[in-house]
Design an enzyme around this catalytic site. Structure first.
Site, mmCIF file in Angstrom:
data_model
loop_
_atom_site.group_PDB
_atom_site.id
_atom_site.type_symbol
_atom_site.label_atom_id
_atom_site.label_comp_id
_atom_site.label_asym_id
_atom_site.label_seq_id
_atom_site.Cartn_x
_atom_site.Cartn_y
_atom_site.Cartn_z
ATOM 1 N N CYS A 41 0.824 -1.211 0.000
ATOM 2 C CA CYS A 41 0.000 0.000 0.000
ATOM 3 C C CYS A 41 0.854 1.255 0.000
ATOM 4 O O CYS A 41 0.657 2.157 -0.802
ATOM 5 C CB CYS A 41 -0.937 0.003 1.202
ATOM 6 N N CYS A 46 -1.619 1.619 -3.073
ATOM 7 C CA CYS A 46 -2.685 2.605 -2.994
ATOM 8 C C CYS A 46 -2.190 4.029 -2.741
ATOM 9 O O CYS A 46 -2.779 4.979 -3.257
ATOM 10 C CB CYS A 46 -3.704 2.199 -1.933
ATOM 11 N N LYS A 49 -0.351 5.380 -5.976
ATOM 12 C CA LYS A 49 -1.371 5.398 -7.040
ATOM 13 C C LYS A 49 -2.354 6.539 -6.826
ATOM 14 O O LYS A 49 -2.741 7.222 -7.783
ATOM 15 C CB LYS A 49 -2.081 4.048 -7.078
ATOM 16 N N TYR A 176 -10.149 -3.290 -10.273
ATOM 17 C CA TYR A 176 -9.977 -1.880 -9.889
ATOM 18 C C TYR A 176 -8.617 -1.335 -10.306
ATOM 19 O O TYR A 176 -8.504 -0.173 -10.707
ATOM 20 C CB TYR A 176 -10.214 -1.711 -8.384
ATOM 21 N N GLU A 440 -25.998 15.611 -0.755
ATOM 22 C CA GLU A 440 -27.391 15.773 -0.303
ATOM 23 C C GLU A 440 -28.337 14.860 -1.084
ATOM 24 O O GLU A 440 -29.447 14.568 -0.614
ATOM 25 C CB GLU A 440 -27.834 17.227 -0.449
#
Length: 446
Positions: A41, A46, A49, A176, A440
Site C-alpha cells: 500500500c 494505494c 497510485k 480496480y 445531499e
C-alpha cells in the site's frame, strides 16, 4: 525462554499494525522485512497510485478553469516531475513507518525470514530466532501470465518507475487496478486500450454503476477489447511493442501493463515443512482468530486472500494483537466493507448490490439519483453522476449504497455508517440536506 514474544514476517499494513500494538501491550516484538517497511500500500500500491490520481485530475480541472474565469494560457505535463515527487513521498512514508516501529521498541530486521518450526525462523543471514508466536504478513504480488515475451510487460509494481510517459498503453485486466490506471494514463494524454478476457468489469460492484463508468470511459475514447486475450509480446528495434491477440486484432503499444490479479506471497516460506496448510492460489488458511493449522502461527492481510484491502489487513492486525497480547478478544467483521475504485470519475460502494440483494433477501426497493454535478454544468462537461440506494422492501433497512461521481469515495465513508448501523430509509429521509452539495442526493431520494 524465547527470543521474542512475537515474530512478524512482513512489514506491510497488517504486520506493522500488529507489531506496533503488540509492542504497546508490552510484548517483545521483532519484524523481518526483506524489501521496504510499509508494504504494498505505502510503497507500490494505494498511496503512490492515489497521488497519481490527484495529479491526473488536474488535466480536467485546468480545462474547466476557463469557464470559472481563470486564464490558463498553457497546459503542459512533466511525467518525471510527478514520478519523482511521488517516489520522494513514498520514501518519507517508509521512514515514518520505520520510526513508528522503533518508537514502540520493535526490533526491525531488514532481511528475509523463513519458518523452521512452530516457534522458530531462520534469517537470510543464517541466524535462528525463536518466538512464542509467529505472524505471517507477507502480502501478495501481481500475477504475470506465462506467455512468450512477458519480460517486455510491466506490473503495477513497475508502473511508478517508468522512464517516460507512454503514448500508447495496453492494460490487461477488468478489476480496480486496471480501471484506475486506465483513467490515470488517459488523463496524462496516453491512448489507453483496456483488454479483458470476458465482458465483466469490476465484478464485485453494482452493475448499473459499472455500466456508467464504462459509458463515460468510452466517451473519453478509452478503447475496450472484451473477450480478448494476449498470446505473446515482442519488441521491435524502435522499442514498440507488438501484442499478438486472440479475440481482436493485434495491438501496437509503448507499454503493456498486466493488472490481472494478485497472488499471496507464500513461496519458500517453509510453510509445508512446519505443517501450515495453504489453499487455492497459495493462500494461508486461518480461522476467525487469524490462527493457521499450527497453533502458534498466525496470518493476516493479503496472504490469507480473504479480502485484499489495506484497511482489512490493518483491522486484522489490530484484532490479532488485541486478542493475544491485550487480553481484549475480538474478531473482524467482514460484513459491510466499504470499497472504492479511484477511476475517472471514481466509484464506491458498501453493502449488497442490487443483484446480490434480489438473490439474497428477495423483494427490494431501489432509489436512484442521476444528475449532473453543479461544477460540470458550468464547465460545460456532460458527465453525469449516479447514486443508488438498495433497501430491503419488508424491513425498510438500507442494505447497500453505491455511487459514481466526483468525491464518491469521500462521501461513501460517512454513508457506509447507514449500512453498518442497519438504518432505515426513513432515517435518511429525516436527515436535513446540506445544500448545495452532491452528497445531499443521498437524503433526497424518494
Amino acid at each position: 525462554m524465547s527470543d521474542f514474544d512475537l515474530f512478524v514476517i512482513g512489514a506491510g499494513s497488517g504486520g506493522v499494525r500488529a507489531s506496533r500494538v503488540a509492542a504497546a501491550y508490552g510484548a517483545r516484538v521483532a519484524v523481518a522485512e526483506e524489501y521496504k517497511v510499509g508494504g504494498t500500500c505505502v510503497i507500490r500500491g494505494c498511496v503512490p497510485k492515489k497521488l497519481l490520481v490527484y495529479g491526473s485530475h488536474f488535466a480536467e480541472d485546468l480545462d474547466d478553469a476557463a469557464m470559472f474565469g481563470w486564464d490558463v494560457p498553457a497546459k503542459t505535463f512533466d511525467w518525471a516531475v510527478l514520478r519523482d515527487n511521488v517516489l520522494g513521498e513514498v520514501s518519507r512514508l517508509e521512514g515514518a513507518y520505520t520510526e513508528t516501529l522503533k518508537t514502540h521498541k520493535v526490533t526491525i530486521l531488514q532481511e528475509r525470514a523463513t519458518l523452521t518450526g512452530p516457534n522458530s525462523v531462520r534469517l537470510a543471514s543464517g541466524k535462528e530466532i525463536t518466538a512464542d508466536k509467529i505472524l505471517i504478513a507477507t502480502g501478495a504480488r501481481p500475477v504475470m501470465p506465462a506467455i512468450e515475451g512477458i519480460e517486455h510487460a510491466i506490473s503495477s509494481n513497475e508502473v511508478f518507475h517508468l522512464e517516460r510517459l507512454p503514448k500508447r498503453i495496453v492494460i490487461a485486466g477488468g478489476g480496480y487496478i486496471a480501471n484506475e490506471f486506465a483513467g490515470i494514463f488517459h488523463q496524462f494524454g496516453s491512448h489507453v486500450t483496456l483488454v479483458n478476457r470476458t465482458d465483466v468489469m469490476l465484478r464485485h460492484y453494482d452493475q448499473q454503476i459499472v455500466d456508467r463508468l464504462i459509458q463515460i470511459s468510452l466517451r473519453k475514447n478509452i478503447d475496450f477489447k472484451f473477450h480478448a486475450t494476449i498470446d505473446r509480446v515482442s519488441r521491435d528495434v524502435n522499442g514498440r511493442l507488438h501484442i499478438a491477440m486472440t479475440g481482436c486484432d493485434d495491438l501496437e503499444a509503448d507499454e503493456l501493463l498486466f493488472a490481472t490479479g494478485r497472488h499471496p506471497n507464500t513461496e519458500d516460506l517453509g510453510l509445508e515443512a512446519v505443517g501450515v496448510e495453504t489453499g487455492d492460489n497459495g493462500k494461508v488458511g486461518v480461522d476467525e482468530d487469524n490462527r493457521t493449522s499450527v497453533p502458534s502461527i498466525f496470518a493476516v492481510g493479503d496472504v490469507t486472500d480473504r479480502v485484499q484491502l489495506t484497511p482489512v489487513a490493518i483491522r486484522e492486525g489490530q484484532a490479532f494483537a488485541d486478542t493475544f497480547f491485550g487480553n481484549k478478544p475480538c474478531r473482524v467483521d467482514y460484513g459491510s466493507i466499504p470499497s472504492a475504485v479511484f477511476s475517472h470519475p471514481p466509484l464506491a460502494g458498501v453493502g449488497m448490490t442490487e443483484g446480490q440483494a434480489r438473490n439474497t433477501i428477495g423483494p427490494v426497493k431501489i432509489f436512484t439519483s442521476d444528475f449532473r454535478p453543479m461544477k460540470n454544468v458550468l464547465a460545460g462537461r456532460n458527465e453525469r453522476s449516479l447514486y443508488k440506494i438498495v433497501v430491503d422492501a419488508e424491513s425498510e433497512v438500507v442494505v447497500g449504497i453505491h455511487m459514481i461521481g466526483p468525491d464518491a469515495p469521500e462521501i461513501l465513508q460517512a454513508a457506509a455508517i447507514a449500512v453498518k448501523a442497519k438504518l432505515k430509509k426513513s432515517d435518511l429521509d429525516d436527515t436535513l440536506a446540506l445544500h448545495p452539495t452532491m452528497a445531499e442526493e443521498l437524503v433526497l431520494m424518494r
